[in-house]
Design a protein around this motif. Structure first.
Motif, mmCIF file in Angstrom:
data_model
loop_
_atom_site.group_PDB
_atom_site.id
_atom_site.type_symbol
_atom_site.label_atom_id
_atom_site.label_comp_id
_atom_site.label_asym_id
_atom_site.label_seq_id
_atom_site.Cartn_x
_atom_site.Cartn_y
_atom_site.Cartn_z
ATOM 1 N N GLU A 13 28.790 -30.168 -37.077
ATOM 2 C CA GLU A 13 27.500 -30.494 -36.860
ATOM 3 C C GLU A 13 26.623 -29.176 -36.375
ATOM 4 O O GLU A 13 27.281 -28.284 -35.914
ATOM 5 C CB GLU A 13 27.291 -31.299 -35.577
ATOM 6 N N ALA A 43 26.707 -33.507 -40.277
ATOM 7 C CA ALA A 43 25.690 -34.015 -39.230
ATOM 8 C C ALA A 43 24.655 -32.760 -38.600
ATOM 9 O O ALA A 43 25.001 -31.811 -38.714
ATOM 10 C CB ALA A 43 26.364 -34.716 -37.983
ATOM 11 N N ARG A 45 21.721 -31.981 -35.654
ATOM 12 C CA ARG A 45 21.171 -32.367 -34.533
ATOM 13 C C ARG A 45 19.928 -31.469 -34.235
ATOM 14 O O ARG A 45 20.170 -30.217 -34.101
ATOM 15 C CB ARG A 45 22.043 -31.899 -33.377
ATOM 16 N N ARG A 66 16.006 -34.189 -43.894
ATOM 17 C CA ARG A 66 16.899 -35.477 -43.875
ATOM 18 C C ARG A 66 17.058 -35.811 -45.471
ATOM 19 O O ARG A 66 18.282 -36.182 -45.739
ATOM 20 C CB ARG A 66 15.851 -36.743 -43.318
ATOM 21 N N THR A 75 23.163 -38.173 -41.317
ATOM 22 C CA THR A 75 23.285 -38.316 -39.921
ATOM 23 C C THR A 75 22.432 -37.100 -39.343
ATOM 24 O O THR A 75 22.865 -35.909 -39.180
ATOM 25 C CB THR A 75 24.677 -38.182 -39.201
ATOM 26 N N ARG A 77 20.102 -36.426 -36.169
ATOM 27 C CA ARG A 77 19.520 -36.983 -34.569
ATOM 28 C C ARG A 77 18.590 -35.871 -34.006
ATOM 29 O O ARG A 77 18.657 -34.876 -34.357
ATOM 30 C CB ARG A 77 20.900 -37.005 -33.625
ATOM 31 N N GLU A 99 17.818 -40.953 -35.709
ATOM 32 C CA GLU A 99 18.429 -41.379 -34.600
ATOM 33 C C GLU A 99 17.670 -40.626 -33.378
ATOM 34 O O GLU A 99 17.792 -39.566 -33.448
ATOM 35 C CB GLU A 99 19.953 -41.168 -34.503
#
Length: 101
Positions: A13, A43, A45, A66, A75, A77, A99
């Motif tokens: 991540e 992912a 974040r 994205r 993914t 967030r 998210e």
């Protein structure tokens, strides 16, 4: 404004932290934060804890991230946003694309 990127301990991540205003002035730094990492993380974040403001160009940059991450299967967030930033994300219907925590 500062943009910092850090891999998780497992390297799966990528956390991108934005400090101050998230606007067009952040474009190149934000893009570099996710395009220049190898290997590509599974992912993302985006830590908005120290983000004081974001505008439509910041929303566009999040959409570009994205797409880069894999679109609908990505993914990504958005975490730790203050109430003003959350309001902008909600008005923009970003809760349907990301998210948001």
């Amino acid at each position: 404004m500062a943009v910092n990127a850090d891999y998780s301990a497992e390297g799966k991540e990528l956390t991108i932290s934005i400090q101050g205003r998230f606007d067009f002035g952040s474009h190149q730094d934000f893009r570099d934060a996710y395009e220049r990492v190898s290997p590509k993380p599974k992912a993302y974040r985006i830590d908005l804890k120290q983000t004081t403001y974001l505008d439509s160009s910041a929303l566009g940059m999040l959409l570009l991230l994205r797409d880069h991450a894999g679109g609908d299967s990505a993914t990504v967030r958005l975490v730790n946003s203050n109430s003003d930033v959350k309001k902008i994300l909600a008005i923009s219907n970003f809760d349907k694309l990301f998210e948001i925590q």
